[in-house]
Design a protein around this motif. Structure first.
Motif, PDB file in Angstrom:
ATOM      1  N   ASN A 104       0.502  -1.207  -0.270  1.00 61.14           N
ATOM      2  CA  ASN A 104      -0.340   0.125  -0.143  1.00 61.14           C
ATOM      3  C   ASN A 104       0.578   0.636  -0.433  1.00 61.14           C
ATOM      4  OD1 ASN A 104      -2.188  -1.496   0.189  1.00 61.14           O
ATOM      5  ND2 ASN A 104      -2.616  -1.367   2.382  1.00 61.14           N
ATOM      6  N   GLU A 105       1.807   1.486   0.262  1.00 62.76           N
ATOM      7  CA  GLU A 105       3.086   2.526   0.715  1.00 62.76           C
ATOM      8  C   GLU A 105       4.299   2.150  -0.317  1.00 62.76           C
ATOM      9  OE1 GLU A 105       4.041   2.924   4.446  1.00 62.76           O
ATOM     10  OE2 GLU A 105       1.664   2.506   5.643  1.00 62.76           O
ATOM     11  N   ASP A 106       5.196   1.352  -0.113  1.00 65.70           N
ATOM     12  CA  ASP A 106       6.792   0.862  -1.004  1.00 65.70           C
ATOM     13  C   ASP A 106       6.949   0.782  -1.975  1.00 65.70           C
ATOM     14  OD1 ASP A 106       7.593   3.299   1.503  1.00 65.70           O
ATOM     15  OD2 ASP A 106       8.302   1.361   2.723  1.00 65.70           O
ATOM     16  N   PHE A 107       5.643  -0.909  -2.303  1.00 68.18           N
ATOM     17  CA  PHE A 107       6.562  -1.462  -2.924  1.00 68.18           C
ATOM     18  C   PHE A 107       4.741  -2.116  -3.633  1.00 68.18           C
ATOM     19  CE2 PHE A 107      10.087  -1.902  -0.059  1.00 68.18           C
ATOM     20  CZ  PHE A 107      10.904  -2.244  -1.059  1.00 68.18           C
ATOM     21  N   ALA A 108       4.810  -2.278  -4.792  1.00 64.02           N
ATOM     22  CA  ALA A 108       3.446  -2.427  -6.064  1.00 64.02           C
ATOM     23  C   ALA A 108       4.741  -4.901  -5.454  1.00 64.02           C
ATOM     24  CB  ALA A 108       3.640  -2.223  -7.073  1.00 64.02           C
ATOM     25  N   TYR A 109       3.448  -5.472  -5.696  1.00 64.55           N
ATOM     26  CA  TYR A 109       4.166  -6.358  -6.326  1.00 64.55           C
ATOM     27  C   TYR A 109       3.248  -7.518  -7.373  1.00 64.55           C
ATOM     28  CZ  TYR A 109       5.785  -6.686  -1.616  1.00 64.55           C
ATOM     29  OH  TYR A 109       6.167  -5.885  -0.637  1.00 64.55           O
ATOM     30  N   ILE A 110       4.336  -7.702  -8.236  1.00 62.44           N
ATOM     31  CA  ILE A 110       4.074  -7.588  -9.916  1.00 62.44           C
ATOM     32  C   ILE A 110       3.767  -9.778 -10.084  1.00 62.44           C
ATOM     33  CG2 ILE A 110       3.662  -7.496 -12.050  1.00 62.44           C
ATOM     34  CD1 ILE A 110       3.817  -4.458 -11.833  1.00 62.44           C
ATOM     35  N   SER A 111       3.010  -9.996  -9.953  1.00 62.34           N
ATOM     36  CA  SER A 111       3.341 -11.559  -9.612  1.00 62.34           C
ATOM     37  C   SER A 111       2.654 -12.466 -11.559  1.00 62.34           C
ATOM     38  CB  SER A 111       3.559 -12.527  -8.738  1.00 62.34           C
ATOM     39  OG  SER A 111       1.739 -12.926  -8.828  1.00 62.34           O
ATOM     40  N   GLU A 112       2.919 -13.131 -11.666  1.00 64.87           N
ATOM     41  CA  GLU A 112       1.959 -13.912 -13.179  1.00 64.87           C
ATOM     42  C   GLU A 112       1.152 -14.027 -12.352  1.00 64.87           C
ATOM     43  OE1 GLU A 112       2.828 -17.192 -16.354  1.00 64.87           O
ATOM     44  OE2 GLU A 112       4.104 -17.298 -14.918  1.00 64.87           O
ATOM     45  N   GLU A 113       0.542 -14.030 -11.665  1.00 64.95           N
ATOM     46  CA  GLU A 113      -0.663 -15.104 -11.291  1.00 64.95           C
ATOM     47  C   GLU A 113      -1.545 -13.973 -11.157  1.00 64.95           C
ATOM     48  OE1 GLU A 113      -0.653 -17.768 -11.862  1.00 64.95           O
ATOM     49  OE2 GLU A 113       0.550 -18.043 -11.813  1.00 64.95           O
ATOM     50  N   THR A 114      -0.728 -12.695 -10.130  1.00 62.92           N
ATOM     51  CA  THR A 114      -2.235 -11.453  -9.464  1.00 62.92           C
ATOM     52  C   THR A 114      -1.366 -10.205 -10.671  1.00 62.92           C
ATOM     53  OG1 THR A 114       0.045 -10.930  -8.183  1.00 62.92           O
ATOM     54  CG2 THR A 114      -1.421 -12.621  -7.482  1.00 62.92           C
ATOM     55  N   TYR A 115      -1.048  -9.807 -12.046  1.00 57.90           N
ATOM     56  CA  TYR A 115      -0.411  -8.392 -11.902  1.00 57.90           C
ATOM     57  C   TYR A 115      -1.612  -7.956 -12.363  1.00 57.90           C
ATOM     58  CZ  TYR A 115      -1.472 -10.303 -16.938  1.00 57.90           C
ATOM     59  OH  TYR A 115      -2.511 -11.137 -18.835  1.00 57.90           O
ATOM     60  N   LYS A 116      -2.616  -8.666 -12.846  1.00 54.94           N
ATOM     61  CA  LYS A 116      -3.615  -7.443 -13.465  1.00 54.94           C
ATOM     62  C   LYS A 116      -4.555  -6.444 -12.145  1.00 54.94           C
ATOM     63  CE  LYS A 116      -5.906 -10.384 -16.839  1.00 54.94           C
ATOM     64  NZ  LYS A 116      -6.446 -11.452 -18.033  1.00 54.94           N
ATOM     65  N   GLU A 117      -4.879  -7.578 -11.268  1.00 59.96           N
ATOM     66  CA  GLU A 117      -5.084  -6.601 -10.180  1.00 59.96           C
ATOM     67  C   GLU A 117      -4.253  -5.835  -9.280  1.00 59.96           C
ATOM     68  OE1 GLU A 117      -5.204  -9.942  -6.705  1.00 59.96           O
ATOM     69  OE2 GLU A 117      -5.724 -10.698  -7.872  1.00 59.96           O
ATOM     70  N   GLU A 118      -2.303  -6.527  -9.283  1.00 61.70           N
ATOM     71  CA  GLU A 118      -1.614  -5.528  -9.151  1.00 61.70           C
ATOM     72  C   GLU A 118      -1.416  -3.877  -9.752  1.00 61.70           C
ATOM     73  OE1 GLU A 118      -0.048  -5.304  -6.222  1.00 61.70           O
ATOM     74  OE2 GLU A 118      -1.349  -7.109  -5.138  1.00 61.70           O
ATOM     75  N   GLN A 119      -1.446  -4.060 -10.718  1.00 62.43           N
ATOM     76  CA  GLN A 119      -1.834  -3.049 -11.556  1.00 62.43           C
ATOM     77  C   GLN A 119      -2.654  -2.098 -11.475  1.00 62.43           C
ATOM     78  OE1 GLN A 119      -0.344  -4.434 -15.741  1.00 62.43           O
ATOM     79  NE2 GLN A 119       1.558  -3.925 -14.924  1.00 62.43           N
ATOM     80  N   ALA A 120      -3.585  -2.585 -11.534  1.00 63.68           N
ATOM     81  CA  ALA A 120      -4.678  -1.561 -11.580  1.00 63.68           C
ATOM     82  C   ALA A 120      -4.612  -1.257  -9.578  1.00 63.68           C
ATOM     83  CB  ALA A 120      -6.273  -2.482 -11.238  1.00 63.68           C
ATOM     84  N   LYS A 121      -4.388  -1.540  -9.214  1.00 66.55           N
ATOM     85  CA  LYS A 121      -3.952  -1.001  -6.706  1.00 66.55           C
ATOM     86  C   LYS A 121      -3.035   0.228  -7.024  1.00 66.55           C
ATOM     87  CE  LYS A 121      -3.889  -4.416  -4.636  1.00 66.55           C
ATOM     88  NZ  LYS A 121      -4.521  -5.196  -4.094  1.00 66.55           N
ATOM     89  N   HIS A 122      -1.982  -0.459  -8.295  1.00 63.22           N
ATOM     90  CA  HIS A 122      -0.355   0.587  -8.028  1.00 63.22           C
ATOM     91  C   HIS A 122       0.399   0.361  -9.339  1.00 63.22           C
ATOM     92  CE1 HIS A 122      -0.721  -0.784  -3.925  1.00 63.22           C
ATOM     93  NE2 HIS A 122      -0.470  -2.043  -4.878  1.00 63.22           N
TER      94      HIS A 122
END
Length: 288
Positions: A66-84
């Motif tokens: 939520n603050e310092d890092f985004a976490y983009i993995s093969e299994e979760t990238y769509k939701e992570e890119q939307a959040k960060h």
């Protein structure tokens, strides 16, 4: 600026832990792989278990994103890119690179962990469980390989006198007529078949091969295929670029790495890039 050496220590530990989980599935301790297909690519219970483990460990140590890092993995990238969508620091993670090789028991699979600042990697870990090796690098800090007993060796790419003596490391499965034409017309014809991009790059930094070429077709390799291996190769003295010399960019909003990409020991890199572009233009003329 995060403390990269402290983060590297954490990431190496996570890499070894993830390797143990994958080996438990690979060797049959965990019985149910539950293979499913997403966009024609296999996804197993091992992918998902390791993905969960990596995210849980990194977020517990470094923050929940939520603050310092985004976490983009093969299994979760769509939701992570939307959040960060514009986070300066992003983890790019492949919990199991080489899933087909994992299923087919070639042993050539790997775990990729890369920390990207804006669009370029600054820290990388590639774990190769069946070799009991973990490769790591930080930007400007060199590349190293670590064995399970924590013996560490600096990595340096090969040096060959003639372009004809270079060895290409190639895929067994991700091949098409255009790539075959390119490979057949390069000035170097020695080839070594290896699965997983992480394992391919490890053969280059271990001086068992010199070149790897990726060529997108209907689909393209993804950020998580390339980010960690790229930094390990370049910190060992190699080069990894588009055929036109542009550096790879990560976390841009498009996870695909389109076009021709060349990874090499650096010695004949520009010549091979030009040859690659010439041969592909020739192929396009023949086919038009």
């Amino acid at each position: 600026m995060p403390d990269l050496q402290n983060i590297l220590k954490i990431t190496r530990s996570v890499g070894w832990g993830a390797a143990e989980i994958l080996r438990s599935y690979y060797n049959g301790t965990q019985k149910n792989l539950d293979v499913q297909y997403k966009d024609d690519d296999p996804v197993t219970a091992a992918d998902l278990a390791v993905n969960h483990f990596i995210l849980e460990k990194l977020q517990a140590a470094l923050g929940n994103g939520n603050e310092d890092f985004a976490y983009i993995s093969e299994e979760t990238y769509k939701e992570e890119q939307a959040k960060h969508p514009s986070c300066q620091w992003s983890w790019i993670i492949d919990p199991l690179d080489g899933t087909r090789d994992f299923i087919e028991k070639t042993g050539e699979y790997a775990i990729h962990l890369a920390l990207v600042q804006e669009h370029r990697p600054v820290l990388a870990v590639v774990a190769v469980p069946e070799a009991d090796k973990l490769y790591y690098a930080t930007k400007g800090g060199g590349a190293f390989v670590e064995t399970r007993d924590r013996q560490t060796t600096p990595l340096k790419v090969s040096s060959r006198e003639r372009i004809e003596d270079l060895t290409l490391v190639v895929s067994r499965s991700h091949r098409n007529d255009r790539l075959e034409y390119l490979l057949q017309h390069l000035p170097c014809q020695n080839q070594k078949a290896v699965g997983s991009v992480g394992c391919k790059i490890s053969t280059i930094v271990e001086q068992q091969a010199d070149i790897y070429i990726s060529l997108s077709g209907k689909s393209a390799p993804k950020d998580w295929d390339m980010a960690a291996p790229e930094l390990i190769l370049t910190e060992a003295g190699g080069q990894f670029t588009h055929f036109d010399g542009r550096p790879l960019q990560y976390n841009t909003g498009d996870i695909n790495q389109w076009g021709g990409l060349l990874a090499s020991n650096g010695q004949f890199h520009e010549i091979l890039c030009r040859e690659g572009e010439r041969i592909l233009a020739e192929w396009d003329r023949v086919k038009s």
